[in-house]
Structure formats: structure tokens, C-alpha cells
Design a protein around this motif. Structure first.
Motif, PDB file in Angstrom:
ATOM      1  N   GLU A  92       0.826  -1.216   0.000  1.00 31.39           N
ATOM      2  CA  GLU A  92       0.000   0.000   0.000  1.00 31.39           C
ATOM      3  C   GLU A  92       0.855   1.258   0.000  1.00 31.39           C
ATOM      4  OE1 GLU A  92      -0.616  -2.659   1.777  1.00 31.39           O
ATOM      5  OE2 GLU A  92      -2.766  -2.983   2.070  1.00 31.39           O
ATOM      6  N   GLY A  93       1.951   1.210   0.752  1.00 30.30           N
ATOM      7  CA  GLY A  93       2.818   2.382   0.870  1.00 30.30           C
ATOM      8  C   GLY A  93       3.389   2.855  -0.463  1.00 30.30           C
ATOM      9  N   PHE A  94       3.467   1.947  -1.437  1.00 27.82           N
ATOM     10  CA  PHE A  94       3.985   2.318  -2.760  1.00 27.82           C
ATOM     11  C   PHE A  94       2.869   2.753  -3.705  1.00 27.82           C
ATOM     12  CE2 PHE A  94       6.999  -1.130  -1.464  1.00 27.82           C
ATOM     13  CZ  PHE A  94       8.116  -0.330  -1.313  1.00 27.82           C
ATOM     14  N   VAL A  95       1.662   2.305  -3.425  1.00 28.95           N
ATOM     15  CA  VAL A  95       0.563   2.517  -4.363  1.00 28.95           C
ATOM     16  C   VAL A  95      -0.239   3.777  -4.007  1.00 28.95           C
ATOM     17  CG1 VAL A  95      -1.596   1.516  -5.230  1.00 28.95           C
ATOM     18  CG2 VAL A  95       0.384   0.043  -4.868  1.00 28.95           C
ATOM     19  N   MET A  96      -0.597   3.908  -2.723  1.00 23.72           N
ATOM     20  CA  MET A  96      -1.522   4.987  -2.343  1.00 23.72           C
ATOM     21  C   MET A  96      -0.999   6.391  -2.661  1.00 23.72           C
ATOM     22  SD  MET A  96      -3.666   3.438   0.835  1.00 23.72           S
ATOM     23  CE  MET A  96      -2.437   3.339   2.087  1.00 23.72           C
ATOM     24  N   PRO A  97       0.314   6.679  -2.505  1.00 15.19           N
ATOM     25  CA  PRO A  97       0.763   8.049  -2.801  1.00 15.19           C
ATOM     26  C   PRO A  97       0.650   8.437  -4.284  1.00 15.19           C
ATOM     27  CG  PRO A  97       2.376   6.888  -1.443  1.00 15.19           C
ATOM     28  CD  PRO A  97       1.397   5.863  -1.930  1.00 15.19           C
ATOM     29  N   LEU A  98       0.462   7.414  -5.164  1.00 11.68           N
ATOM     30  CA  LEU A  98       0.333   7.737  -6.593  1.00 11.68           C
ATOM     31  C   LEU A  98      -1.126   8.002  -6.980  1.00 11.68           C
ATOM     32  CD1 LEU A  98       2.834   5.059  -8.001  1.00 11.68           C
ATOM     33  CD2 LEU A  98       3.209   7.533  -7.907  1.00 11.68           C
ATOM     34  N   VAL A  99      -2.044   7.784  -6.048  1.00 10.02           N
ATOM     35  CA  VAL A  99      -3.472   7.920  -6.376  1.00 10.02           C
ATOM     36  C   VAL A  99      -3.870   9.372  -6.707  1.00 10.02           C
ATOM     37  CG1 VAL A  99      -5.807   7.712  -5.382  1.00 10.02           C
ATOM     38  CG2 VAL A  99      -4.190   5.794  -5.221  1.00 10.02           C
ATOM     39  N   PRO A 100      -3.467  10.380  -5.902  1.00 13.57           N
ATOM     40  CA  PRO A 100      -3.931  11.745  -6.239  1.00 13.57           C
ATOM     41  C   PRO A 100      -3.509  12.216  -7.640  1.00 13.57           C
ATOM     42  CG  PRO A 100      -3.226  11.653  -3.970  1.00 13.57           C
ATOM     43  CD  PRO A 100      -2.812  10.343  -4.582  1.00 13.57           C
ATOM     44  N   LEU A 101      -2.261  11.959  -8.038  1.00 18.42           N
ATOM     45  CA  LEU A 101      -1.848  12.401  -9.382  1.00 18.42           C
ATOM     46  C   LEU A 101      -2.561  11.562 -10.456  1.00 18.42           C
ATOM     47  CD1 LEU A 101      -0.199  14.292 -11.143  1.00 18.42           C
ATOM     48  CD2 LEU A 101       1.784  12.784 -10.856  1.00 18.42           C
ATOM     49  N   SER A 102      -2.769  10.270 -10.167  1.00 15.92           N
ATOM     50  CA  SER A 102      -3.500   9.425 -11.126  1.00 15.92           C
ATOM     51  C   SER A 102      -4.906   9.981 -11.336  1.00 15.92           C
ATOM     52  CB  SER A 102      -3.599   7.983 -10.608  1.00 15.92           C
ATOM     53  OG  SER A 102      -2.329   7.436 -10.444  1.00 15.92           O
ATOM     54  N   TRP A 103      -5.547  10.372 -10.247  1.00 10.86           N
ATOM     55  CA  TRP A 103      -6.899  10.916 -10.350  1.00 10.86           C
ATOM     56  C   TRP A 103      -6.904  12.278 -11.047  1.00 10.86           C
ATOM     57  CZ3 TRP A 103     -11.574   9.825 -11.010  1.00 10.86           C
ATOM     58  CH2 TRP A 103     -12.096   8.631 -10.530  1.00 10.86           C
ATOM     59  N   ALA A 104      -5.883  13.076 -10.778  1.00 10.59           N
ATOM     60  CA  ALA A 104      -5.815  14.391 -11.447  1.00 10.59           C
ATOM     61  C   ALA A 104      -5.689  14.187 -12.957  1.00 10.59           C
ATOM     62  CB  ALA A 104      -4.636  15.193 -10.904  1.00 10.59           C
ATOM     63  N   LEU A 105      -4.906  13.176 -13.351  1.00 11.36           N
ATOM     64  CA  LEU A 105      -4.760  12.891 -14.785  1.00 11.36           C
ATOM     65  C   LEU A 105      -6.094  12.432 -15.369  1.00 11.36           C
ATOM     66  CD1 LEU A 105      -1.304  11.124 -14.507  1.00 11.36           C
ATOM     67  CD2 LEU A 105      -1.753  13.084 -16.025  1.00 11.36           C
ATOM     68  N   ARG A 106      -6.788  11.564 -14.627  1.00 13.21           N
ATOM     69  CA  ARG A 106      -8.101  11.082 -15.091  1.00 13.21           C
ATOM     70  C   ARG A 106      -9.096  12.214 -15.189  1.00 13.21           C
ATOM     71  NH1 ARG A 106     -11.177   5.749 -13.137  1.00 13.21           N
ATOM     72  NH2 ARG A 106     -12.216   5.789 -15.141  1.00 13.21           N
TER      73      ARG A 106
ATOM     74  N   PRO B 249      -1.600  18.443  -7.651  1.00 13.58           N
ATOM     75  CA  PRO B 249      -1.533  17.459  -8.732  1.00 13.58           C
ATOM     76  C   PRO B 249      -2.183  17.984 -10.030  1.00 13.58           C
ATOM     77  CG  PRO B 249      -2.012  16.343  -6.681  1.00 13.58           C
ATOM     78  CD  PRO B 249      -2.027  17.821  -6.370  1.00 13.58           C
ATOM     79  N   ALA B 250      -3.279  18.740  -9.908  1.00 17.29           N
ATOM     80  CA  ALA B 250      -3.930  19.274 -11.128  1.00 17.29           C
ATOM     81  C   ALA B 250      -2.988  20.240 -11.856  1.00 17.29           C
ATOM     82  CB  ALA B 250      -5.232  19.979 -10.751  1.00 17.29           C
ATOM     83  N   ASP B 251      -2.235  21.053 -11.091  1.00 16.07           N
ATOM     84  CA  ASP B 251      -1.251  21.950 -11.734  1.00 16.07           C
ATOM     85  C   ASP B 251      -0.180  21.127 -12.459  1.00 16.07           C
ATOM     86  OD1 ASP B 251      -2.451  24.264 -10.659  1.00 16.07           O
ATOM     87  OD2 ASP B 251      -1.333  24.038  -8.785  1.00 16.07           O
ATOM     88  N   ILE B 252       0.224  20.019 -11.830  1.00 19.74           N
ATOM     89  CA  ILE B 252       1.277  19.177 -12.418  1.00 19.74           C
ATOM     90  C   ILE B 252       0.788  18.528 -13.711  1.00 19.74           C
ATOM     91  CG2 ILE B 252       2.707  17.107 -12.015  1.00 19.74           C
ATOM     92  CD1 ILE B 252       3.648  19.558 -10.417  1.00 19.74           C
ATOM     93  N   VAL B 253      -0.501  18.210 -13.774  1.00 17.72           N
ATOM     94  CA  VAL B 253      -1.048  17.632 -15.014  1.00 17.72           C
ATOM     95  C   VAL B 253      -0.825  18.598 -16.176  1.00 17.72           C
ATOM     96  CG1 VAL B 253      -3.178  16.919 -16.187  1.00 17.72           C
ATOM     97  CG2 VAL B 253      -2.723  16.151 -13.853  1.00 17.72           C
ATOM     98  N   ARG B 254      -1.043  19.892 -15.915  1.00 20.95           N
ATOM     99  CA  ARG B 254      -0.835  20.868 -16.998  1.00 20.95           C
ATOM    100  C   ARG B 254       0.629  20.867 -17.447  1.00 20.95           C
ATOM    101  NH1 ARG B 254      -5.298  23.030 -14.540  1.00 20.95           N
ATOM    102  NH2 ARG B 254      -4.215  24.043 -12.826  1.00 20.95           N
ATOM    103  N   LEU B 255       1.548  20.741 -16.478  1.00 20.37           N
ATOM    104  CA  LEU B 255       2.975  20.672 -16.839  1.00 20.37           C
ATOM    105  C   LEU B 255       3.267  19.430 -17.682  1.00 20.37           C
ATOM    106  CD1 LEU B 255       5.104  21.542 -13.666  1.00 20.37           C
ATOM    107  CD2 LEU B 255       4.773  22.905 -15.740  1.00 20.37           C
ATOM    108  N   ILE B 256       2.648  18.306 -17.286  1.00 18.41           N
ATOM    109  CA  ILE B 256       2.871  17.053 -18.029  1.00 18.41           C
ATOM    110  C   ILE B 256       2.358  17.214 -19.461  1.00 18.41           C
ATOM    111  CG2 ILE B 256       2.171  14.614 -18.181  1.00 18.41           C
ATOM    112  CD1 ILE B 256       2.094  14.568 -15.086  1.00 18.41           C
ATOM    113  N   GLU B 257       1.205  17.864 -19.592  1.00 20.44           N
ATOM    114  CA  GLU B 257       0.626  18.029 -20.935  1.00 20.44           C
ATOM    115  C   GLU B 257       1.512  18.897 -21.830  1.00 20.44           C
ATOM    116  OE1 GLU B 257      -4.088  17.643 -19.669  1.00 20.44           O
ATOM    117  OE2 GLU B 257      -3.105  19.586 -19.631  1.00 20.44           O
ATOM    118  N   GLN B 258       2.219  19.838 -21.187  1.00 14.10           N
ATOM    119  CA  GLN B 258       3.055  20.753 -21.986  1.00 14.10           C
ATOM    120  C   GLN B 258       4.454  20.199 -22.233  1.00 14.10           C
ATOM    121  OE1 GLN B 258       2.803  24.194 -19.498  1.00 14.10           O
ATOM    122  NE2 GLN B 258       0.619  24.433 -19.915  1.00 14.10           N
TER     123      GLN B 258
END
Ligand SMILES: Cc1cn([C@H]2C[C@H](O)[C@@H](COP(=O)(O)OP(=O)(O)O)O2)c(=O)[nH]c1=O
Length: 383
Positions: free
Chosen positions: A11-25, A373-382
Motif C-alpha cells: 500500500e505504501g507504494f501505491v496509495m501516494p500515486l493515487v492523487p496524481l492518477s486521479w488528477a490525470l483522469r 496534482p492538477a497543476d502538475i497535469v498541466r505541466l505534463i501536458e506541456q
């Protein structure tokens, strides 16, 4: 875009990736989370689609055997211990690589997202020639761990004509800048938004005015497991603390798996509740946390502005505990000094010195100013 999130085996490896995953979704991208089979409920419980990369496994088992199948011995000194852990992260890739690659070849992601030590992510990205993004999920990620992991994977990298992984497209870091001795070059800061697992119902005591100071005791998802043979003493310390901590005048909440909570019975008067409570949901109702130094737990408490006593059990988190202690937002009790008396003394120190809560709240306020995380999504897109 199609983003394949490749995570580890607990869980310790998976749960911290959830917010950015959701922001991407939420931004309209397709996300698929790949991890070991035992992580299926954690991923689907977070409302994300899941694909297994290997049968269920746990890190202590991976750490226990070398590539040739010989039993390893765990070093005691910090440097060789960090290298030992890093080599284990390298060998974890050997368990996941084939299924992860087959999945990626079928699903055809545009991008791989992974955390710093999940080296299956960059291996898949390098094999397919696609970009990857690294999200740190820790206050500090000792470089020695990663370099030992890369060293362990020298044969697999050589097959690709490489000696190291290609640089990530973006390297995301979640440590508040004021806690770092030096800024990490080439990294982009992101606010750590805690996700601590499924929450069926926030307990009613969270919303009630508390009559006495409240302490949360948690040892994460792995340390208290009776079969975690590499961490002797974790369960017995948790058991002893759940009996003794109420004596300090705190009301105590023990956050452990529901199954483990049953084995802690009978609990003394002064223990309000015991069971699995997502920490971010109960932190607003707590004044101090005692924990095992887990990175997700540490960052959750920091982001909620609650001072912490960290007993960092695993060498991987020793650096994080030192940073916390140095920032005055918590007290580190080194694992070799850990016992009921030293932990109680650390709790009393936090109870009696208001600077800890002041520093914890200052750091939480600093974390809240970092890009979401939502701000980071914009960076990823650019990018
Ligand atoms: C046991 C337990 C864990 N957790 C969460 C907090 C963290 O997000 C995560 C534990 O991760 P972490 O702190 O990294 O430690 P470990 O990998 O040793 O488990 O589980 C709760 O929120 N409540 C609980 O009752």
C-alpha cells in the motif's frame, strides 16, 4: 494521453500515486494502474482500473533472496543496508518485468508514471522508447538505494544497450523546500495530497470537541504483520505502546488493520478506538502521532500539521525521520533506542513544548502553497 502507472507491491507504494492518477483522469486522460496482484483491492478501492504485473508478493521476501536464489543476510550498517534495500528494488523488477512489458505492449501507453524506487516503470519505458515520469513519495529518497537498484539491473540494462535509465520527462518532488538542506536539481515540487485508503465512514468522534489531547498510534501496513520476519520487534512495540500511551494523559486512537486491532484486545481505558482509519480523515482530531517512520504516514501527518514521534523502523526512512526532527516538527526515536520509555519521553516532549505544533503547522501551510496534482497535469501536458 494513455498513462500507465506502475507501482510496487504494498500500500505504501501505491496509495501516494493515487492523487496524481486521479488528477490525470479528471483532466480527461486514460489511466491504468499496474502493480502486484495483492494491490488489486487497494487500486480498485481508490476507484482506479487495475492490471496485475505479477502474483502477490511482499518486499521482505524479495529482499531475502539474491538473483541466484541464495539467501541474503541483512547488513546492520546504514550504507550497506541502503544498498541491500536498493538491490531488492532491482530484483523486484525481475518479478514484474515480463507481465508489465506484455501489458504495455498491448495497452500502448504514451507515458509511464512511477515512484522513485519502482524501477519496473523506467525499464518498461526504456524498452518501449516512451517517456516516463517519476514521482517521489518520500521526504528524502537516498540516492544509494536507487544506484544499487540500477546496479542490480545491469544485465537487463545491457540488453537495451544502456548502463542507466534515460532521464525522466519530469521528476516530481513532495518535500517542503524549507526542510531540504539543498534544493534537488531538476525536480518540480508538488503538494503532497494524502490518500490513505478507502474510507467507508469517518468516525463520529472526529467531529466532536475533544475533552483531552488525543494521540494516534500507527505502525503502517507492514511493520506489525507477524510474518514480517525482517522487522523483529515491530509488533511487540506496538502492543506495548497501545497499553502504555494512555498513561501520558492522552486519549489514544490506534490506527491498525481491523484484523490486528482484534489481537490488541483488551485495550486499556483511555484507548478511544482501534482499527483501520484513513489517517487524513482522523488527523484533524489528533494532536500528536506516534508512528514507524513510514513515508506515507510521515507526509500525511506533515500535510495535516500534526507533530509526530517517528520511530523509523526501516533504513529507507531514516533520512526522512532526521529531516523531520531537524525541522522541529517531530521527534525521532532511532530504532535501536526504541522502547516504551523512549517513545513516551518523546511524546511528553511534544506535549510540553508548543514549538512542535507551531513548526508542524508552518510546514503544512508551506506544503499547501505548492502546485497541486492538477497543476502538475498541466505541466505534463506541456512537456
Ligand atoms: C494501518 C493504517 C495505514 N494507513 C495508511 C497511512 C499511509 O498512507 C499508509 C502506510 O504507508 P507508509 O506510511 O508508507 O508505511 P508502510 O509502507 O510501512 O505501510 O497506510 C492509514 O491511513 N490508516 C491505518 O490504520
Amino acid at each position: 494521453m494513455r498513462i500507465l502507472v506502475i507501482a510496487g507491491c504494498s500500500e505504501g507504494f501505491v496509495m501516494p500515486l493515487v492523487p496524481l492518477s486521479w488528477a490525470l483522469r479528471a483532466a480527461g486522460h486514460e489511466v491504468l494502474v499496474a502493480a502486484s496482484e495483492n494491490m488489486g483491492p487497494t487500486v480498485t478501492g481508490a476507484g482506479l482500473p487495475f492490471a496485475p504485473t505479477c502474483p502477490s508478493l511482499d518486499m521482505p521476501e524479495v529482499l531475502s533472496w539474491d538473483r541466484e536464489g541464495n539467501r541474503t543476510t541483512m547488513p546492520r550498517e546504514e550504507k550497506p543496508l541502503l544498498e541491500h534495500i536498493g538491490r531488492g528494488y532491482g530484483r523486484l523488477v525481475l518479478r514484474m518485468r515480463d507481465e508489465a512489458l506484455a501489458l504495455a505492449e498491448r495497452w500502448k501507453p504514451d507515458l509511464v508514471l512511477t515512484e522513485t524506487y519502482s524501477l519496473t516503470g523506467p525499464l518498461v519505458a526504456a524498452t518501449l522508447g516512451i517517456p516516463w515520469i517519476e514521482q517521489s513519495i518520500r521526504l528524502a529518497s537516498p540516492e544509494l538505494i536507487k544506484s544499487a537498484g540500477v546496479g542490480e539491473l545491469a544485465p537487463e540494462l545491457a540488453e537495451l544497450g544502456l548502463t542507466d535509465f534515460p532521464d525522466p520527462l519530469l521528476s516530481i518532488d513532495v518535500c517542503p523546500p524549507s526542510m531540504e538542506a539543498q534544493p534537488k536539481p531538476g525536480t518540480t515540487k508538488m503538494r503532497y495530497v494524502p490518500y490513505n485508503g478507502r474510507n467507508d465512514q469517518v468516525p463520529s468522534w472526529v467531529f466532536e470537541e475533544r475533552k483531552q489531547p488525543r494521540l494516534c498510534l500507527t505502525f503502517g501496513t507492514r511493520v506489525p504483520l507477524p510474518n514480517t520476519n525482517t522487522i523483529p520487534g515491530g509488533l511487540s512495540l506496538l502492543q506495548a505502546l497501545s497499553q502504555e500511551l494512555p498513561k501520558l494523559g492522552f486519549e489514544v486512537v490506534v490506527a491498525v488493520s481491523d484484523k490486528l486491532a482484534q489481537t490488541l484486545q483488551p485495550l486499556p481505558e483511555g484507548v478511544l478506538a482501534a482499527g483501520q482509519f484513513p489517517l487524513s480523515a482522523i488527523m484533524p482530531a489528533c494532536d500528536v502521532v506516534v508512528h514507524h517512520g513510514g513515508h506515507g504516514t510521515t507526509l500525511t501527518c506533515l500535510s495535516e500539521g500534526v507533530p509526530q514521534v517517528s520511530v523509523p523502523v526501516i533504513a529507507e526512512v531514516w533520512d526522512s525521520a532526521r529531516l523531520l526532527h531537524a525541522a522541529g516538527a517531530g521527534v525521532e526515536v532511532p530504532w535501536e533506542q526504541a522502547g516504551v520509555e523512549s517513545v513516551l519521553a518523546a511524546c511528553a516532549r511534544i506535549r510540553d513544548d508548543s514549538s512542535y505544533v507551531g513548526n508542524a503547522r508552518r510546514l503544512a501551510a508551506e506544503m499547501a502553497t505548492l502546485p497541486t496534482p492538477a497543476d502538475i497535469v498541466r505541466l505534463i501536458e506541456q512537456a
